[in-house]
Design a protein around this motif. Structure first.
Motif, PDB file in Angstrom:
ATOM      1  N   SER A  17       0.848  -1.285   0.172  1.00  0.00           N
ATOM      2  CA  SER A  17       0.005  -0.051   0.026  1.00  0.00           C
ATOM      3  C   SER A  17       0.766   1.442   0.078  1.00  0.00           C
ATOM      4  O   SER A  17       0.297   2.364  -0.115  1.00  0.00           O
ATOM      5  N   THR A  18       2.150   1.077   0.166  1.00  0.00           N
ATOM      6  CA  THR A  18       2.929   2.328  -0.097  1.00  0.00           C
ATOM      7  C   THR A  18       4.019   2.165  -0.915  1.00  0.00           C
ATOM      8  O   THR A  18       4.459   0.972  -1.231  1.00  0.00           O
ATOM      9  N   GLU A  20       7.288   2.445  -0.597  1.00  0.00           N
ATOM     10  CA  GLU A  20       8.228   1.747   0.225  1.00  0.00           C
ATOM     11  C   GLU A  20       7.955   0.436   0.164  1.00  0.00           C
ATOM     12  O   GLU A  20       8.868  -0.503   0.200  1.00  0.00           O
ATOM     13  N   ARG A  22       5.970  -1.607  -1.835  1.00  0.00           N
ATOM     14  CA  ARG A  22       6.259  -2.039  -3.294  1.00  0.00           C
ATOM     15  C   ARG A  22       7.524  -2.301  -3.640  1.00  0.00           C
ATOM     16  O   ARG A  22       7.847  -3.329  -4.099  1.00  0.00           O
ATOM     17  N   ASN A 102      11.782   3.515   5.902  1.00  0.00           N
ATOM     18  CA  ASN A 102      10.470   4.221   6.490  1.00  0.00           C
ATOM     19  C   ASN A 102       9.448   3.205   6.292  1.00  0.00           C
ATOM     20  O   ASN A 102       8.457   3.071   7.254  1.00  0.00           O
ATOM     21  N   TRP A 103       9.565   2.263   5.351  1.00  0.00           N
ATOM     22  CA  TRP A 103       8.547   1.270   5.635  1.00  0.00           C
ATOM     23  C   TRP A 103       8.268   0.418   6.459  1.00  0.00           C
ATOM     24  O   TRP A 103       7.073  -0.366   6.690  1.00  0.00           O
ATOM     25  N   HIS A 106       5.515   1.330   8.867  1.00  0.00           N
ATOM     26  CA  HIS A 106       4.201   0.785   8.444  1.00  0.00           C
ATOM     27  C   HIS A 106       3.916  -0.503   8.344  1.00  0.00           C
ATOM     28  O   HIS A 106       2.986  -0.783   8.949  1.00  0.00           O
TER      29      HIS A 106
END
Length: 114
Positions: A17-18, A20, A22, A102-103, A106
Motif C-alpha cells: 500500500s506504500t 516503500e 512495493r 521508512n516502510w 508501516h
C-alpha cells in the motif's frame, strides 16, 4: 508445511500500500530474504531464494495476485517497472533485521514483520 513460512494473504496488500512497501516486495522477490520474521504474533525463520529466473511481468503478476487476496480494495498493484528496478539495483538477500527504512514502521504498525 504449515507454520514454516509467514502467511501472505492479508499481508501483501498491506505492505504494497506504500511505495516503500512495493519496493520492499520487489527487492524480496528479486534478491531473496533471510532472517527472522514476525507475522500475526508468530515468529518464522525461513530462507526464500530469489525469483530472478522469472520475467518482470511474471513477478509483478504474482505479487499483484497475492495483493488482491487481501482486504484492501482496490488492491495495490505491483508493476513490472517496480520489479525491473529491483532487478537492476541489487543482488543481496534482504536482511529484515538490518533495515531502518521508512516502510518498516508501516509494516510493524500492521503487525506484518519484525
Amino acid at each position: 508445511m504449515p507454520g514454516s513460512v509467514p502467511p501472505l494473504v492479508n499481508r501483501i496488500d498491506q505492505i504494497a500500500s506504500t511505495p516503500e512497501g512495493r519496493k520492499y516486495l520487489a527487492d524480496v522477490l528479486m534478491n531473496g530474504v533471510s532472517g527472522p520474521i514476525k507475522a500475526n504474533g508468530a515468529a518464522y525463520s525461513a530462507e526464500m531464494p530469489p525469483f530472478r529466473y522469472l520475467k518482470d511481468e511474471e513477478v509483478a503478476a504474482i505479487l499483484t495476485w497475492l495483493s488482491q487476496r487481501g482486504n484492501l480494495k482496490p488492491a495495490p498493484t505491483i508493476s513490472a517497472a517496480d520489479i525491473a528496478t529491483a532487478r537492476l539495483i541489487g543482488n543481496q538477500p534482504v536482511k529484515l533485521q538490518a533495515s531502518g527504512k521508512n516502510w518498516i514502521a508501516h509494516i510493524q504498525s500492521h503487525n506484518l514483520s519484525p
